[in-house]
Design a protein around this motif. Sequence first.
Motif, PDB file in Angstrom:
ATOM      1  N   UNK A 241      85.844  36.217  35.747  1.00 39.10           N
ATOM      2  CA  UNK A 241      87.198  36.210  35.165  1.00 39.10           C
ATOM      3  C   UNK A 241      87.670  34.784  34.875  1.00 39.10           C
ATOM      4  N   UNK A 242      88.227  34.577  33.696  1.00 42.47           N
ATOM      5  CA  UNK A 242      88.823  33.290  33.341  1.00 42.47           C
ATOM      6  C   UNK A 242      90.333  33.511  33.249  1.00 42.47           C
ATOM      7  N   UNK A 243      90.996  33.259  34.343  1.00 37.54           N
ATOM      8  CA  UNK A 243      92.428  33.521  34.449  1.00 37.54           C
ATOM      9  C   UNK A 243      93.172  32.212  34.597  1.00 37.54           C
ATOM     10  N   UNK A 244      94.352  32.146  34.019  1.00 39.61           N
ATOM     11  CA  UNK A 244      95.157  30.926  34.050  1.00 39.61           C
ATOM     12  C   UNK A 244      95.990  30.900  35.323  1.00 39.61           C
ATOM     13  N   UNK A 245      95.399  30.350  36.378  1.00 39.60           N
ATOM     14  CA  UNK A 245      96.090  30.225  37.662  1.00 39.60           C
ATOM     15  C   UNK A 245      95.982  28.772  38.122  1.00 39.60           C
ATOM     16  N   UNK A 246      96.848  28.347  39.041  1.00 35.90           N
ATOM     17  CA  UNK A 246      96.858  26.928  39.440  1.00 35.90           C
ATOM     18  C   UNK A 246      95.565  26.448  40.084  1.00 35.90           C
ATOM     19  N   UNK A 247      94.890  27.315  40.874  1.00 31.69           N
ATOM     20  CA  UNK A 247      93.695  26.887  41.612  1.00 31.69           C
ATOM     21  C   UNK A 247      92.538  27.809  41.226  1.00 31.69           C
ATOM     22  N   UNK A 248      91.587  27.278  40.466  1.00 32.86           N
ATOM     23  CA  UNK A 248      90.458  28.073  39.987  1.00 32.86           C
ATOM     24  C   UNK A 248      89.188  27.654  40.729  1.00 32.86           C
ATOM     25  N   UNK A 249      88.753  28.527  41.618  1.00 36.61           N
ATOM     26  CA  UNK A 249      87.610  28.235  42.487  1.00 36.61           C
ATOM     27  C   UNK A 249      86.600  29.381  42.409  1.00 36.61           C
ATOM     28  N   UNK A 250      86.277  29.799  41.189  1.00 38.37           N
ATOM     29  CA  UNK A 250      85.436  30.987  41.054  1.00 38.37           C
ATOM     30  C   UNK A 250      84.126  30.783  40.303  1.00 38.37           C
TER      31      UNK A 250
ATOM     32  N   UNK B 250      82.189  16.211  47.880  1.00 45.49           N
ATOM     33  CA  UNK B 250      82.181  17.668  47.806  1.00 45.49           C
ATOM     34  C   UNK B 250      81.365  18.283  48.942  1.00 45.49           C
ATOM     35  N   UNK B 251      80.272  17.623  49.324  1.00 46.82           N
ATOM     36  CA  UNK B 251      79.512  18.096  50.488  1.00 46.82           C
ATOM     37  C   UNK B 251      80.388  18.102  51.732  1.00 46.82           C
ATOM     38  N   UNK B 252      81.131  17.015  51.926  1.00 43.74           N
ATOM     39  CA  UNK B 252      81.999  16.910  53.095  1.00 43.74           C
ATOM     40  C   UNK B 252      83.065  18.008  53.065  1.00 43.74           C
ATOM     41  N   UNK B 253      83.650  18.225  51.902  1.00 48.83           N
ATOM     42  CA  UNK B 253      84.673  19.262  51.766  1.00 48.83           C
ATOM     43  C   UNK B 253      84.071  20.653  52.008  1.00 48.83           C
TER      44      UNK B 253
ATOM     45  N   UNK C 148      75.100  29.744  55.779  1.00 47.80           N
ATOM     46  CA  UNK C 148      74.812  28.310  55.706  1.00 47.80           C
ATOM     47  C   UNK C 148      74.721  27.914  54.239  1.00 47.80           C
ATOM     48  N   UNK C 149      75.395  26.831  53.871  1.00 47.66           N
ATOM     49  CA  UNK C 149      75.463  26.471  52.456  1.00 47.66           C
ATOM     50  C   UNK C 149      74.915  25.073  52.197  1.00 47.66           C
ATOM     51  N   UNK C 150      74.012  25.001  51.222  1.00 43.56           N
ATOM     52  CA  UNK C 150      73.535  23.735  50.679  1.00 43.56           C
ATOM     53  C   UNK C 150      74.026  23.545  49.252  1.00 43.56           C
ATOM     54  N   UNK C 151      75.043  24.318  48.868  1.00 43.90           N
ATOM     55  CA  UNK C 151      75.555  24.299  47.499  1.00 43.90           C
ATOM     56  C   UNK C 151      76.999  23.803  47.489  1.00 43.90           C
ATOM     57  N   UNK C 152      77.662  23.904  46.338  1.00 43.60           N
ATOM     58  CA  UNK C 152      79.061  23.484  46.255  1.00 43.60           C
ATOM     59  C   UNK C 152      79.988  24.701  46.315  1.00 43.60           C
TER      60      UNK C 152
ATOM     61  N   UNK D 171      83.893  24.950  45.874  1.00 46.22           N
ATOM     62  CA  UNK D 171      84.523  23.820  46.545  1.00 46.22           C
ATOM     63  C   UNK D 171      85.244  22.964  45.508  1.00 46.22           C
ATOM     64  N   UNK D 172      86.539  22.826  45.694  1.00 48.13           N
ATOM     65  CA  UNK D 172      87.358  22.021  44.796  1.00 48.13           C
ATOM     66  C   UNK D 172      87.817  20.743  45.467  1.00 48.13           C
ATOM     67  N   UNK D 173      88.900  20.191  44.979  1.00 45.85           N
ATOM     68  CA  UNK D 173      89.476  18.995  45.590  1.00 45.85           C
ATOM     69  C   UNK D 173      90.082  19.354  46.949  1.00 45.85           C
ATOM     70  N   UNK D 174      90.437  18.335  47.712  1.00 50.82           N
ATOM     71  CA  UNK D 174      91.045  18.581  49.024  1.00 50.82           C
ATOM     72  C   UNK D 174      92.331  19.384  48.875  1.00 50.82           C
ATOM     73  N   UNK D 175      93.130  19.074  47.870  1.00 51.95           N
ATOM     74  CA  UNK D 175      94.374  19.819  47.655  1.00 51.95           C
ATOM     75  C   UNK D 175      94.090  21.273  47.299  1.00 51.95           C
TER      76      UNK D 175
END
Length: 371
Positions: A20-29, A285-288, A305-309, A350-354
């Motif tokens: 889905x491409x939806x216009x929302x403030x935080x897109x983490x999909x 991004x790894x740290x986050x 366990x994740x080795x991805x973003x 994984x996005x920005x810290x905010x």
Amino acid sequence: MTAFPPIRPELAGIEPYGAPQLDVPVQLNVNENPYGPSEACLDDIAASVREAARDLNRYPDREFTALREGLAAYLNTDGGQGLEARHIWAANGSNEVMLQLLQAFGGPGRTALSFAPTYSMYPEYARDTHTTWVQGKRLEDFGLDLDHARELIAEVRPHVVLLPSPNNPTGTALPPEVVGVLCEALDAASGGLLVVDEAYGEFRREGTPSALELLPTYRNLVVSRTMSKAFAGAGLRLGYLAADPAILDAIRVVRLPYHLSMVTQATALAALRHADELLGKVDELRKERDETVGWLREQGFQVADSDANFAFFGSFTEFPGGRHAVWQGLLDRGVLIRETGPDGWLRVSIGTADEMNAFKNALTQVMEESA
């Protein structure tokens, strides 16, 4: 009356792939890199495209030699050993790379194999190339059961095995010994290819090697990468692979003429000149990611366990309304993540810290309201 349009029967009624491409403030999909290129990189890209545009009346270099040289040089800094342009192929995203591999090595009467859960486009590549699709299973922790894999290879005798490392949607990486064992099993069973899809390879944790290290040992190994993730080039559409030159010669037979435009080649070369800058956000991004995985586990979720973003977490099988209710609750709070993989699980890029704080706050609210 014959139905219109006269689509292939096996494609009738199928919805096209897409998140889905939806216009929302935080897109983490969709596992995009949240950090765009710098002004200096943008200036270089613009100047390079402008220069390339002088010859837009001509066809591009169909062998894209300069780009292959640049990609080989980069891979030699991240697990490759002595790679040259003759070992590198590129196309319009990893999607086209995979499709070309099945066009060349799959097809009617041939078989492709993977192990679920895995990237949902793989069976579509098989379908589109009339390749028989066979899917084994992964372990409960989403790792690969090596005995099961070897047995299935011996039974099915596949021509191509597709294995993402890190896996999508789970984020789990393949141990290096698995790659070697499967290459040998394939060689003995069918002479087939093992394609290790490292779309998220640059995000692997310290100590997790790349399958690129094994290319000198196994001629039937193909390792693919992309500029969409670590290079923040999702809009560029540039995927590539490293393999024995004989494999590239086979791909040339099925590739469309001039499949990489001058503009794509110029942009990708400019991005490679700024590799240090673009890859500079990978550690962040790894740290986050690691912090997100830790936080989710502290909240009582199961997390692969994740080795991805991205992080794959659950299980919501007992949650009122299932995982979709959680997904919808997050969306209602302006956070878009992905419903994918086995029932009961969700995937968050994984996005920005905010952005990750917004995700955590929204998820906390969803779970508290259901308690």
